[in-house]
Design a protein around this motif. Structure first.
Motif, PDB file in Angstrom:
ATOM      1  N   VAL A 160     -16.334  28.736  -9.812  1.00 52.90           N
ATOM      2  CA  VAL A 160     -15.326  29.040  -9.081  1.00 52.90           C
ATOM      3  C   VAL A 160     -14.535  30.540  -9.572  1.00 52.90           C
ATOM      4  N   LEU A 161     -14.393  31.603  -8.221  1.00 57.57           N
ATOM      5  CA  LEU A 161     -13.853  32.700  -8.549  1.00 57.57           C
ATOM      6  C   LEU A 161     -12.311  33.005  -8.919  1.00 57.57           C
ATOM      7  N   ASP A 162     -12.403  32.264  -8.349  1.00 62.87           N
ATOM      8  CA  ASP A 162     -10.468  32.608  -9.598  1.00 62.87           C
ATOM      9  C   ASP A 162     -10.677  31.662 -10.913  1.00 62.87           C
ATOM     10  N   GLU A 163      -9.348  31.879 -11.618  1.00 64.37           N
ATOM     11  CA  GLU A 163      -8.764  32.247 -12.920  1.00 64.37           C
ATOM     12  C   GLU A 163      -8.727  30.434 -12.916  1.00 64.37           C
ATOM     13  N   ALA A 164      -9.463  30.272 -14.193  1.00 69.23           N
ATOM     14  CA  ALA A 164      -9.586  28.819 -15.166  1.00 69.23           C
ATOM     15  C   ALA A 164      -7.737  27.785 -14.651  1.00 69.23           C
ATOM     16  N   PRO A 165      -7.823  27.032 -13.789  1.00 71.24           N
ATOM     17  CA  PRO A 165      -6.229  26.121 -13.285  1.00 71.24           C
ATOM     18  C   PRO A 165      -6.136  25.335 -14.931  1.00 71.24           C
ATOM     19  N   ILE A 166      -4.991  24.665 -14.927  1.00 69.78           N
ATOM     20  CA  ILE A 166      -4.454  23.801 -15.648  1.00 69.78           C
ATOM     21  C   ILE A 166      -5.492  23.258 -16.421  1.00 69.78           C
ATOM     22  N   SER A 167      -5.809  22.323 -18.055  1.00 69.02           N
ATOM     23  CA  SER A 167      -7.145  21.830 -18.137  1.00 69.02           C
ATOM     24  C   SER A 167      -7.170  19.974 -17.700  1.00 69.02           C
ATOM     25  N   LYS A 168      -5.729  19.730 -16.824  1.00 71.35           N
ATOM     26  CA  LYS A 168      -6.037  18.510 -16.235  1.00 71.35           C
ATOM     27  C   LYS A 168      -6.209  18.220 -14.636  1.00 71.35           C
ATOM     28  N   GLU A 169      -6.545  20.135 -14.070  1.00 72.61           N
ATOM     29  CA  GLU A 169      -7.780  19.975 -13.177  1.00 72.61           C
ATOM     30  C   GLU A 169      -8.218  20.343 -13.204  1.00 72.61           C
ATOM     31  N   ILE A 170      -9.639  20.789 -14.350  1.00 73.36           N
ATOM     32  CA  ILE A 170      -9.980  20.892 -14.881  1.00 73.36           C
ATOM     33  C   ILE A 170     -11.003  19.682 -14.935  1.00 73.36           C
ATOM     34  N   ILE A 171     -10.488  18.882 -15.874  1.00 75.48           N
ATOM     35  CA  ILE A 171     -10.961  17.108 -15.826  1.00 75.48           C
ATOM     36  C   ILE A 171     -11.575  16.679 -14.424  1.00 75.48           C
ATOM     37  N   GLN A 172     -10.132  16.892 -14.130  1.00 77.55           N
ATOM     38  CA  GLN A 172     -10.463  16.099 -12.244  1.00 77.55           C
ATOM     39  C   GLN A 172     -11.890  16.630 -11.982  1.00 77.55           C
ATOM     40  N   ASP A 173     -11.638  18.398 -11.684  1.00 76.55           N
ATOM     41  CA  ASP A 173     -12.938  18.237 -11.030  1.00 76.55           C
ATOM     42  C   ASP A 173     -14.064  17.657 -11.728  1.00 76.55           C
ATOM     43  N   VAL A 174     -14.516  17.804 -12.702  1.00 76.31           N
ATOM     44  CA  VAL A 174     -15.437  16.872 -13.374  1.00 76.31           C
ATOM     45  C   VAL A 174     -15.548  15.290 -13.168  1.00 76.31           C
ATOM     46  N   LYS A 175     -14.608  14.668 -13.275  1.00 82.28           N
ATOM     47  CA  LYS A 175     -14.432  13.447 -12.526  1.00 82.28           C
ATOM     48  C   LYS A 175     -14.517  13.680 -11.185  1.00 82.28           C
ATOM     49  N   ASP A 176     -14.193  13.707 -10.837  1.00 85.12           N
ATOM     50  CA  ASP A 176     -14.651  13.980  -9.325  1.00 85.12           C
ATOM     51  C   ASP A 176     -15.809  13.872  -8.612  1.00 85.12           C
ATOM     52  N   ASN A 177     -16.808  14.515  -9.689  1.00 82.96           N
ATOM     53  CA  ASN A 177     -18.369  15.146  -9.326  1.00 82.96           C
ATOM     54  C   ASN A 177     -19.291  14.375  -9.942  1.00 82.96           C
ATOM     55  N   THR A 178     -18.803  13.014 -11.323  1.00 85.27           N
ATOM     56  CA  THR A 178     -19.275  12.659 -11.731  1.00 85.27           C
ATOM     57  C   THR A 178     -21.461  12.429 -11.926  1.00 85.27           C
ATOM     58  N   ASP A 179     -21.072  11.738 -10.174  1.00 89.84           N
ATOM     59  CA  ASP A 179     -22.674  11.248  -9.940  1.00 89.84           C
ATOM     60  C   ASP A 179     -23.164  12.139  -9.298  1.00 89.84           C
ATOM     61  N   LEU A 180     -23.224  13.491  -9.065  1.00 90.05           N
ATOM     62  CA  LEU A 180     -23.305  13.935  -8.183  1.00 90.05           C
ATOM     63  C   LEU A 180     -24.549  15.113  -8.904  1.00 90.05           C
ATOM     64  N   GLY A 181     -24.581  14.572 -10.750  1.00 86.29           N
ATOM     65  CA  GLY A 181     -25.692  15.236 -11.430  1.00 86.29           C
ATOM     66  C   GLY A 181     -26.294  14.987 -12.644  1.00 86.29           C
ATOM     67  N   ASP A 182     -27.060  15.437 -13.608  1.00 86.25           N
ATOM     68  CA  ASP A 182     -27.154  15.057 -14.583  1.00 86.25           C
ATOM     69  C   ASP A 182     -26.502  15.324 -15.798  1.00 86.25           C
ATOM     70  N   VAL A 183     -26.051  16.707 -15.220  1.00 82.21           N
ATOM     71  CA  VAL A 183     -25.206  17.123 -16.209  1.00 82.21           C
ATOM     72  C   VAL A 183     -24.383  18.417 -14.988  1.00 82.21           C
ATOM     73  N   ILE A 184     -22.572  17.939 -15.737  1.00 81.88           N
ATOM     74  CA  ILE A 184     -21.787  18.516 -14.696  1.00 81.88           C
ATOM     75  C   ILE A 184     -21.250  19.859 -15.080  1.00 81.88           C
ATOM     76  N   LYS A 185     -21.488  21.540 -14.438  1.00 82.03           N
ATOM     77  CA  LYS A 185     -21.769  22.710 -14.671  1.00 82.03           C
ATOM     78  C   LYS A 185     -20.249  23.088 -13.953  1.00 82.03           C
ATOM     79  N   ILE A 186     -18.899  23.165 -14.699  1.00 79.51           N
ATOM     80  CA  ILE A 186     -17.820  24.177 -14.108  1.00 79.51           C
ATOM     81  C   ILE A 186     -17.406  25.686 -14.549  1.00 79.51           C
ATOM     82  N   CYS A 187     -18.243  26.442 -14.241  1.00 81.05           N
ATOM     83  CA  CYS A 187     -17.292  27.824 -14.708  1.00 81.05           C
ATOM     84  C   CYS A 187     -16.074  28.596 -13.813  1.00 81.05           C
ATOM     85  N   TYR A 188     -15.898  28.749 -14.272  1.00 83.29           N
ATOM     86  CA  TYR A 188     -13.799  29.688 -13.478  1.00 83.29           C
ATOM     87  C   TYR A 188     -13.732  31.110 -14.620  1.00 83.29           C
ATOM     88  N   ASN A 189     -13.711  31.999 -13.341  1.00 76.13           N
ATOM     89  CA  ASN A 189     -13.348  33.021 -14.118  1.00 76.13           C
ATOM     90  C   ASN A 189     -11.831  33.412 -15.270  1.00 76.13           C
TER      91      ASN A 189
END
Length: 268
Positions: A160-189
């Motif tokens: 994500v080219l935007d700056e990191a949101p609050i931690s709860k939103e980052i956690i939700q991003d991870v949980k929403d995509n749990t089934d999409l791979g063996d490892v979930i990689k989230i990277c923010y500016n």
């Protein structure tokens, strides 16, 4: 304490540069390496920029080097030959990535052409492939099934080219995509302490979950999660063989420096 896998993101715009960096990563004790296929469709240029006397310091000299990467035409690269060279020339497990421009990459073609590159990457028998979360769902599922059939593991990534949101939103991003791979990689500016804390808190709150993650920032304080990845329970930590003070400003860390930090912090 379970230690994360150390992945070196290889530098270079030519196959020879990539293989040379891979050899250095192997010697440094990396567990796996990432090859940015999209970078092989680019040319590196170094531009010299003269700075004013007020900007110039011992660590920031009068002549500043700006490195830019210029995407080339699609036929610039012989992908089949590259995949063979990578398979023969790298002893460590490999993550193949072909980052689109929308997420900061350099691939010059259409999305359809990029998906074909990813398909060939999977069919090459690579250990890992990076599939962006925002790939068209139907097309992504086809690649996912192809990877499962061949035993290739999936990094489900979001840059994500935007700056990191609050931690709860980052956690939700991870949980929403749990089934999409063996490892979930989230990277923010990340631009400083607040972003660094949000990224750290998200990883901390997820550390006891069964979700394998790698959460990081690109920019100031983006390296906090990399340095402290062992206590955050991260599955993979990305590093570089590059050296220099500028790495911290990019949220990056040298592989050897990372291992030294872990030893000093008694993480290993």
């Amino acid at each position: 304490m379970d230690m994360p896998l150390v992945c070196v993101s290889l530098r270079g715009c030519t196959i020879s540069e990539v293989l040379k960096d891979a050899a250095s990563a192997t010697a440094a004790g990396a567990d796996l390496v990432e090859v940015r296929l999209d970078m092989l469709w680019s040319k590196k240029e170094v531009l010299l920029e003269e700075q004013s006397d007020t900007e110039s310091t011992k660590d920031n000299p009068k002549i500043k080097k700006n490195v830019i990467f210029t995407p080339q035409e699609l036929d610039y690269l012989d992908l089949d030959s590259v995949l063979v060279s990578l398979r023969q020339g790298i002893v460590l497990p490999v993550i193949l990535t072909c980052r689109p421009k929308r997420e900061g990459g350099y691939f010059p073609g259409t999305e359809e052409q990029r998906l074909e590159v990813l398909r060939k990457a999977i069919e090459s028998g690579v250990s890992w492939v990076d599939l962006e979360i925002n790939i068209n769902a139907e097309e992504r599922e086809k690649l996912l099934q192809l990877a499962k059939k061949g035993g290739t593991k999936i990094i489900a990534s979001s840059h994500v080219l935007d700056e990191a949101p609050i931690s709860k939103e980052i956690i939700q991003d991870v949980k929403d995509n749990t089934d999409l791979g063996d490892v979930i990689k989230i990277c923010y500016n990340s631009s400083g302490r607040t972003d660094g804390i949000n990224l750290f808190e998200a990883a901390w709150d997820l550390k006891n979950s069964k979700i394998k993650t790698t959460i990081m920032g690109m920019g100031q304080a983006g390296d906090w999660n990399r340095i402290h990845s062992p206590i955050l329970g991260q599955a993979i930590v990305y590093s570089t063989m590059e050296n220099g003070w500028h790495l911290a400003q990019k949220g990056m860390i040298n592989t050897t420096d990372l291992k030294i930090a872990w030893e000093m912090l008694e993480y290993n």
